[in-house]
Design a protein around this motif. Structure first.
Motif, PDB file in Angstrom:
ATOM      1  N   UNK A   1     -38.941 -19.213  76.059  1.00  0.00           N
ATOM      2  CA  UNK A   1     -37.867 -18.232  76.107  1.00  0.00           C
ATOM      3  C   UNK A   1     -36.627 -18.814  76.758  1.00  0.00           C
ATOM      4  N   UNK A   2     -36.849 -19.575  77.834  1.00  0.00           N
ATOM      5  CA  UNK A   2     -35.729 -20.210  78.537  1.00  0.00           C
ATOM      6  C   UNK A   2     -35.085 -21.276  77.657  1.00  0.00           C
ATOM      7  N   UNK A   3     -35.909 -22.034  76.955  1.00  0.00           N
ATOM      8  CA  UNK A   3     -35.392 -23.084  76.069  1.00  0.00           C
ATOM      9  C   UNK A   3     -34.498 -22.461  75.002  1.00  0.00           C
ATOM     10  N   UNK A   4     -34.977 -21.371  74.402  1.00  0.00           N
ATOM     11  CA  UNK A   4     -34.205 -20.726  73.347  1.00  0.00           C
ATOM     12  C   UNK A   4     -32.861 -20.213  73.871  1.00  0.00           C
ATOM     13  N   UNK A   5     -32.914 -19.561  75.028  1.00  0.00           N
ATOM     14  CA  UNK A   5     -31.690 -19.025  75.619  1.00  0.00           C
ATOM     15  C   UNK A   5     -30.702 -20.145  75.925  1.00  0.00           C
ATOM     16  N   UNK A   6     -31.189 -21.223  76.523  1.00  0.00           N
ATOM     17  CA  UNK A   6     -30.301 -22.322  76.899  1.00  0.00           C
ATOM     18  C   UNK A   6     -29.693 -22.974  75.657  1.00  0.00           C
ATOM     19  N   UNK A   7     -30.509 -23.181  74.626  1.00  0.00           N
ATOM     20  CA  UNK A   7     -30.002 -23.822  73.408  1.00  0.00           C
ATOM     21  C   UNK A   7     -28.998 -22.914  72.700  1.00  0.00           C
ATOM     22  N   UNK A   8     -29.262 -21.620  72.696  1.00  0.00           N
ATOM     23  CA  UNK A   8     -28.313 -20.694  72.063  1.00  0.00           C
ATOM     24  C   UNK A   8     -26.978 -20.711  72.792  1.00  0.00           C
ATOM     25  N   UNK A   9     -27.029 -20.942  74.091  1.00  0.00           N
ATOM     26  CA  UNK A   9     -25.786 -21.015  74.861  1.00  0.00           C
ATOM     27  C   UNK A   9     -25.180 -22.415  74.836  1.00  0.00           C
ATOM     28  N   UNK A  10     -25.713 -23.231  73.935  1.00  0.00           N
ATOM     29  CA  UNK A  10     -25.190 -24.569  73.668  1.00  0.00           C
ATOM     30  C   UNK A  10     -25.321 -25.546  74.833  1.00  0.00           C
ATOM     31  N   UNK A  11     -26.240 -25.267  75.727  1.00  0.00           N
ATOM     32  CA  UNK A  11     -26.477 -26.212  76.822  1.00  0.00           C
ATOM     33  C   UNK A  11     -27.274 -27.405  76.304  1.00  0.00           C
ATOM     34  N   UNK A  12     -27.269 -28.471  77.080  1.00  0.00           N
ATOM     35  CA  UNK A  12     -28.136 -29.604  76.750  1.00  0.00           C
ATOM     36  C   UNK A  12     -29.506 -29.301  77.350  1.00  0.00           C
ATOM     37  N   UNK A  13     -30.544 -29.318  76.537  1.00  0.00           N
ATOM     38  CA  UNK A  13     -31.871 -28.889  77.010  1.00  0.00           C
ATOM     39  C   UNK A  13     -32.864 -30.034  76.935  1.00  0.00           C
ATOM     40  N   UNK A  14     -33.465 -30.329  78.059  1.00  0.00           N
ATOM     41  CA  UNK A  14     -34.504 -31.353  78.076  1.00  0.00           C
ATOM     42  C   UNK A  14     -35.781 -30.714  78.606  1.00  0.00           C
ATOM     43  N   UNK A  15     -36.876 -30.957  77.890  1.00  0.00           N
ATOM     44  CA  UNK A  15     -38.155 -30.371  78.282  1.00  0.00           C
ATOM     45  C   UNK A  15     -38.930 -31.400  79.092  1.00  0.00           C
ATOM     46  N   UNK A  16     -39.350 -31.021  80.282  1.00  0.00           N
ATOM     47  CA  UNK A  16     -40.087 -31.954  81.130  1.00  0.00           C
ATOM     48  C   UNK A  16     -41.589 -31.767  80.913  1.00  0.00           C
ATOM     49  N   UNK A  17     -42.263 -32.857  80.623  1.00  0.00           N
ATOM     50  CA  UNK A  17     -43.706 -32.784  80.371  1.00  0.00           C
ATOM     51  C   UNK A  17     -44.498 -33.039  81.656  1.00  0.00           C
ATOM     52  N   UNK A  18     -45.824 -33.098  81.505  1.00  0.00           N
ATOM     53  CA  UNK A  18     -46.689 -33.231  82.683  1.00  0.00           C
ATOM     54  C   UNK A  18     -46.390 -34.480  83.507  1.00  0.00           C
ATOM     55  N   UNK A  19     -46.062 -35.565  82.814  1.00  0.00           N
ATOM     56  CA  UNK A  19     -45.741 -36.778  83.556  1.00  0.00           C
ATOM     57  C   UNK A  19     -44.401 -36.611  84.274  1.00  0.00           C
ATOM     58  N   UNK A  20     -43.437 -36.075  83.557  1.00  0.00           N
ATOM     59  CA  UNK A  20     -42.096 -35.899  84.141  1.00  0.00           C
ATOM     60  C   UNK A  20     -42.122 -35.033  85.397  1.00  0.00           C
ATOM     61  N   UNK A  21     -42.903 -33.952  85.382  1.00  0.00           N
ATOM     62  CA  UNK A  21     -42.860 -33.044  86.538  1.00  0.00           C
ATOM     63  C   UNK A  21     -43.497 -33.672  87.767  1.00  0.00           C
ATOM     64  N   UNK A  22     -44.279 -34.729  87.556  1.00  0.00           N
ATOM     65  CA  UNK A  22     -44.847 -35.415  88.703  1.00  0.00           C
ATOM     66  C   UNK A  22     -43.943 -36.512  89.252  1.00  0.00           C
ATOM     67  N   UNK A  23     -42.839 -36.735  88.581  1.00  0.00           N
ATOM     68  CA  UNK A  23     -41.863 -37.703  89.102  1.00  0.00           C
ATOM     69  C   UNK A  23     -40.473 -37.090  89.003  1.00  0.00           C
TER      70      UNK A  23
END
Lengths: 318, 311
Positions: B164-186
């Motif tokens: 839901x957050x991804x959709x909202x951010x993309x609709x507002x034309x923000x740059x959206x990066x999704x952090x995966x399990x590895x990313x959230x640990x670093x």
């Protein structure tokens, strides 16, 4: 009501719309004809259908039923086997397939497109939209062939289809970026460095325009590294995808290469995961079939009635 | 059966669990009491409920019904009004709120947890998960205060809430990066350059309060004025972000070390009109199954969500 369960017969297609477990109650009260070998692709024998009271029948008899059910739309020759004013329940996507509409109209068929049946929240009842995204993404990683955790994935679009792709890519530990409407117009900036580009943009469909301006043109392909992959989740037989070089592919030949870039764009991604998707559809479709069979189309629940297109009475798809 | 529809009695809460249109079919066979002014927050007058066949009643009368329906979990003063052995049908999130288990037991009130009701695919049937993410993200942009299309948004997680957050951010034309399990640990690698960090992770119980993905000292890696939106923070459990604590509609954000934090316990409350309609449709179909054969003969998918405290 006589119900016909048709076999899916595209090359390599293994799914079946209704499984014995979900059919059992329906078969108790109605005559159900199941096309020979309909379930074999997902490991269900004709004898299993017979055991719950269905009859195994040849194609001609199945399509002559009052209500014909399958997943993919029937071919032109199959439509000719149907009786006028009988009901067809299947995925149709008629707006993308004017030829199908013409054939059904000629045969005077009452169409119940599965994709049009929505619950009171406006959500599709029979669907594998997110699964399509997941399956397409999985296949994209497969043809890319390297460690998915090192992939840079960019997903165009942010609807239900792309959700499946985003989730799958993130689970595979890829770097995931979501591209928005502003980015679509400047793809030359976003292609460099992308290993897998996923197109899940649901462009508003317009029959009045022949070719829409693509977001990714053939010229831009050289901005991608050789061996990169473009996964198209939304392209369709009749219309042009946001990627100029994209055309729909089939299970038999799911990808092709243009200028060193893999293109894949299955018309019906869910077919790649027949066992899971068959069960899913079977559970979703059975209550609808039960309602139609019990009360007739005119007294069916609102969700079904709203989906009906009476092509037999001259109704047209807009 | 006598059914009580309770007012959502929290500061700035405007929602109502059942609207007249969805309530009408129940009033034919059952006595339905609607608490006075329950629908006012979304523009539904008491008269409209009366027209649908319900009786408008006082808080005391509503909570005296054998079945009380509401959205938010009940608090002690409300449970006190209920008769021992009666049942409340609401969001409960018991694992995140151990105190609620204790008071349900104390007053011998049974409960049916809305969030535990699932369809044959295991999907919640009463939910606003996508909306939760969407609303939280909208609030995040508002608190950030600049042009959303200039924002770099990083989203931890990729479930229904995060999407839901991804959709909202993309609709507002923000740059959206999704952090995966590895990313959230670093995260120390990813915080830099982030304008809005969104936590949409379902943080496992066993890690709550023990492991933090964003420690307090990492806040200085953010630009001043950056925003942390926590979509999944809850009263009992701890968020994976050390400095996050749940906030309310009345007091939705606070600042730590120059970074704005927001973590509303009940994000859907921000969009009362749409969410009320949504819940009304979803709740009425489950309620129909509850009252069909009564509380002693619930179908399995409801039994699964039933917390029996009266015994």
């Amino acid at each position: 009501m006589k119900i016909g369960i048709a076999a899916e017969n595209r090359p390599l297609e293994k799914r079946v719309i209704l499984q014995p477990e979900e059919l059992r109650l329906i078969a108790k009260n109605h005559q159900v004809l199941v096309e020979k070998n309909a379930g074999v692709g997902v490991g269900i024998l004709d004898a299993e259908y017979e055991a719950i009271g269905c009859q195994i029948a040849p194609k001609e008899k199945v399509y002559a039923a009052d209500l014909v059910i399958r997943i993919k739309e029937p071919t032109a020759s199959e439509i000719k086997l149907m009786r006028p004013n009988s009901i067809l329940m299947s995925m149709m996507h008629l707006r993308c397939e004017p030829v199908l509409e013409k054939n059904l109209t000629r045969q005077k068929i009452i169409a119940v497109p599965l994709e049009n049946i929505k619950n009171p929240m406006g959500k599709r009842i029979v669907e594998a939209v997110m699964e399509s995204g997941r399956i397409g993404m999985e296949y994209g990683f497969k043809i890319w062939g390297k460690d998915s955790a090192t992939a840079r994935v960019k997903v165009m679009g942010y609807g239900n289809m792309s959700r499946g792709a985003i989730q799958e890519a993130a689970r595979e530990l890829a770097h995931v970026e979501v591209l928005n409407r502003k980015h679509f117009q400047q793809m030359e900036k976003h292609l460099p460095g992308t290993d897998i580009l996923v197109d899940a943009v649901n462009r508003p469909f317009r029959r009045d325009i022949d070719i829409e301006q693509p977001f990714v043109t053939r010229k831009m392909l050289k901005l991608l590294k050789p061996g990169s992959v473009i996964v198209d989740l939304v392209s369709n037989p009749e219309r042009h995808a946001p990627v100029e070089t994209m055309r729909p592919t089939s299970l038999k030949d799911p990808y092709y290469i243009v200028d060193g870039i893999y293109h894949t764009s299955l018309w019906g991604w869910p077919a790649m995961d027949p066992i899971k998707i068959s069960k899913r559809y079977s559970l979703q479709v059975a209550p609808l079939v039960k309602a139609i069979a019990a009360r007739g189309l005119d007294h069916a629940p609102e969700s079904i009635k709203k989906a009906v297109i009476r092509l037999n009475e001259g109704e047209r798809v807009v | 059966m006598k059914i009580g529809v309770a007012l959502e009695d929290r500061p700035l809460e405007k929602r109502v669990v059942l609207e007249p249109k969805e309530l009408r079919p129940f009033t034919k066979k059952h006595q339905v009491l609607v608490e006075e002014d329950a629908g006012l927050g979304v523009g539904i007058s008491n008269k409209e409920y009366e027209k649908a066949g319900a009786e408008v009643a006082s808080k005391k009368q509503v909570y005296a019904c054998p079945l009380v329906v509401k959205i938010k979990d009940p608090i002690e003063s409300e449970l006190k009004l209920m008769k021992p052995g009666s049942t409340v049908f609401s969001m409960l999130h018991l694992r995140s709120q151990p105190h609620l288990v204790a008071i349900l037991k104390k007053y011998k009130i049974n409960a049916i947890a809305m969030e535990e009701i699932r369809d044959q695919f295991g999907t919640r049937t009463i939910e606003a998960l996508h909306e939760t993410g969407y609303l939280g993200m909208t609030k995040g942009f508002e608190l950030w205060g600049k042009d959303p299309s200039k924002a770099v948004v990083k989203v931890m997680g990729y479930g229904n809430v995060a999407q839901g957050a991804i959709q909202c951010a993309a609709r507002n034309l923000a740059r959206v990066i999704v952090l995966n399990k590895r990313d959230v640990n670093e995260l120390e690698k990813h915080i830099h350059g982030t304008d809005i960090l969104v936590d949409g992770i379902y943080w496992p119980y066993k890690l709550r309060g023990k492991v933090y993905l964003v420690k307090r000292k990492m806040l200085k890696l953010f630009k001043p004025g950056a925003v942390i939106v926590d979509l999944t923070a809850n009263p009992a459990g701890k968020s994976p972000i050390e400095t996050v604590r749940p906030t309310t509609l009345a007091d939705i954000s606070y600042k730590v070390d120059g970074v704005v934090h927001t973590a509303c316990w009940g994000w859907p409350g921000l969009d009362p009109v749409n969410i009320s309609k949504r819940y009304s449709v979803q709740v009425s179909s489950v309620l129909a199954r509850i009252v069909k054969k009564g509380l002693n003969d619930l179908p399995d998918f409801i039994k699964h969500a039933y917390f029996e405290a009266a015994k």
